[in-house]
Design an enzyme around this catalytic site. Sequence first.
Site, PDB file in Angstrom:
ATOM      1  CG  HIS A  18     -26.961   5.740  26.500  1.00  0.00           C
ATOM      2  ND1 HIS A  18     -25.059   6.459  26.559  1.00  0.00           N
ATOM      3  CD2 HIS A  18     -26.676   4.196  25.913  1.00  0.00           C
ATOM      4  CE1 HIS A  18     -24.545   5.157  25.721  1.00  0.00           C
ATOM      5  NE2 HIS A  18     -25.563   4.159  25.539  1.00  0.00           N
ATOM      6  CG  HIS A  21     -26.257   7.014  22.004  1.00  0.00           C
ATOM      7  ND1 HIS A  21     -27.218   6.811  22.864  1.00  0.00           N
ATOM      8  CD2 HIS A  21     -26.185   6.647  21.253  1.00  0.00           C
ATOM      9  CE1 HIS A  21     -26.827   5.391  22.720  1.00  0.00           C
ATOM     10  NE2 HIS A  21     -26.100   5.024  21.940  1.00  0.00           N
ATOM     11  CB  CYS A 137     -19.536  -9.075  17.710  1.00  0.00           C
ATOM     12  SG  CYS A 137     -20.834  -8.342  18.887  1.00  0.00           S
ATOM     13  CB  CYS A 140     -19.153  -5.096  16.426  1.00  0.00           C
ATOM     14  SG  CYS A 140     -18.847  -5.141  19.114  1.00  0.00           S
ATOM     15  CB  CYS A 161     -17.604  -9.374  21.235  1.00  0.00           C
ATOM     16  SG  CYS A 161     -17.248  -7.484  20.890  1.00  0.00           S
ATOM     17  CG  HIS A 164     -20.904  -5.611  22.733  1.00  0.00           C
ATOM     18  ND1 HIS A 164     -20.096  -4.957  21.247  1.00  0.00           N
ATOM     19  CD2 HIS A 164     -21.256  -4.594  22.873  1.00  0.00           C
ATOM     20  CE1 HIS A 164     -19.979  -4.187  21.424  1.00  0.00           C
ATOM     21  NE2 HIS A 164     -21.334  -4.091  22.272  1.00  0.00           N
ATOM     22  CE  LYS A 317     -18.016  -1.115  27.977  1.00  0.00           C
ATOM     23  NZ  LYS A 317     -17.636  -2.191  27.564  1.00  0.00           N
ATOM     24  CE  LYS A 320     -29.147  -2.588  32.396  1.00  0.00           C
ATOM     25  NZ  LYS A 320     -31.066  -3.139  31.279  1.00  0.00           N
TER      26      LYS A 320
END
Length: 705
Positions: A18, A21, A137, A140, A161, A164, A317, A320
């Site tokens: 996405h 990256h 995790c 991670c 976590c 996440h 942040k 989705k």
Amino acid sequence: MKTFYVTTPIYYANSLPHLGHLYTMIVADTIARSKRQQGIETFFLTGTDEHGINIERAAQKNNRTPQEQADYVVNYFKKMTEAFGLDTAHGGYDIFMRTTEPFHSEGVSEVWRRVAKAKTPKGRDALYKGHYEGWFCAACAAYKTEDEYAKPTSEGEPPTCLIHETKLDRVSEESYFFRLSDYDEALLNLYESADFVRPESRRNEVKSFVAGGLQDLSVSRLHSSVSWGVPVPGDPNHTMYVWFDALTNYITAIGFGNEQQEKKVGFEKFWPALHMVGKDILRFHAVYWPAFLLAAGIEQPRAIVAHGMWVDPSGRKMSKTLGNTIELDVLNKFFPVDAIRYFCLREMVFGQDGRFGYENLIDRTNSDLASGLGNLSSRTLTMIQRYCNGRIPAGAITDENRLAAKRAGVEDETAIADVLGHARDEFIRYFDEFAFSRALEEAWAIVARVDKMISEATPWDLAKDPNQQQTLNAVLYRAAETLRWLGVMLYPVMPTAAREIHQQLGLTDDVGRIDARGLRWGDLKEGVQIQEVKPLFPRIDKAKTMEEIREQKSEVGEQKSEVRSQESEKQGSRPVEEGSGQHATEADAGAVGVANFIDIADFAKVELRVGEVRTAGRIPKADKLLLITVDIGEEKPRQILAGIAQYYEPESLVGRKIVVVANLKPRKLRGYESQGMLLAASVGEEGKPVIATFAEDVPNGARLK
Ligand code: MSP
């Protein structure tokens, strides 16, 4: 010959890439291009991190082997890097590194063997066998200490976590440990050099983390728990910890511990590297990696440079669930690559978080690129075409015309050369400090200055008076020479536009090989024939494009993701899919457990009814949508748009019993009102829809509860 080596992180092969990256790749690519311009032999690495429980789980969920899963993601990555001009063929990366390459296992095993033999600075074994007891995790790929997780609300549940928001795995097994706790002083010494971890704020963060005391690090998992990875040399019951494996890619890729890459690239030739990473993985790069290298007796990286994260326009942040992710296929469809690159580097103050929104992107493209640089280029070249027979005019002003030229607002050649030279130096200085945004501001100050000179000199008036020809020529030469400089300076950021500027100016030398440091005023030769003038950045119609983006998102996204969000996300099994949000790992993380339950009352709000498809057809120019009418027991059939056209022939649907969300707010798509939604399972990584149906006969309109 001087060499330079720059890397991006290698991205998890559990989900599709996405904007986040893309961003790191753009930054690294920009740096690589700038080095190449300086004649420095540059090696640029990007790639995928393909081992570990994270990938294993994603593969399982998608009914693939881990290797198939990795291949699938790599395929998409490669397509994406090509579309964004980041691949080798476009002058981008030199290697797409994959940790499943046999040469990598060879190299990483060699590093392990070295560490296994090493003594710490305090004279103890760097590696020892022990027992790990704690929380891990998967998303991670990291062990979590108490301050890194949220305690469970009910007894017997695992903690969650904090990054996440997914359940952690309990690990209680034999493990190899790296004696990190003995490396604090050695690491703090490394951080003494101001250039090692950048920017300064991140360096301070890392310093205080290390100064706070380090714990030894578990660096293996039992093969029976994690089999998808590199076996520990001499002890195949253990699989190397995925970060040990992944970080080492930076040296195996260029030949450390393996002949194949040593011959092809050369470790001594290119190491040490500059690692470009997001701040989310700074600790792994600035603490663990240097410690592993110290133990293995390998030179440290040149620098570890951490950038901030992209958040949405209101500072949230990206995720989705919030629907605020930036999809690569949307970006690619609606925006020129150079505009995206420019925006990424201009908008994010390097090191801090940046806000990314399509509207901001359109605004910047229109103001800075279409009206700014693009307009300067097209007005200058059009006037050269018109007033100078398409040839670069002379820039000199003779003594008798000096006063008139000055009055017309035409700067003296030495003055403009000085201004430009200074701006170029500042541009380079900021660029070398990774302050891309500041560097670009410098470049745009030049654009504004030359624009102003043109507006004041009014060449269109000068052209009416033959006595003013020299002044007219001088204005246009100054503008054209400035454009040549801008092309060279901006090439690393906007390679296509820079090439275009040089090509239109009639220049034939490769702008990708011209060093901005060597630019000299006046090297643009008088008499050069300019080429066809084409707009560099056409204006983007904001309202229309935003509408199209919304439609595209609803076409692909809505049908897929609404189905998904009900059948998957609420049940804690978020599919591994494109556009997975802030972290690629988030998608996979969802697989671990049930994060959020809903009340029965929440479910009751959704009115699901049995429907029978009456008609189905395609919609012109919408290759993903079908228009269907469905009898759900009401007076009139419902009209529904479904994003299934690539998977179902319309005829095959007529007469079929389906499930319809009957109380979904109607919305318009492609000019048609959609009065509900059909339910389908989203299958595999591409989210292939499979329509939900009934094995027994059911009346139209029956409610599903
Ligand atoms: N596999 C590890 C890295 C191993 S390197 C030896 C990993 N992979 S990842 O797929 O999660 O990629 C993380 C990186 O993606 C970040 O460090 C950053 O470079 C980039 N980004 C992910 N989300 C981002 C944003 N929202 N904004 C900017 N960059 C982001 O971690």
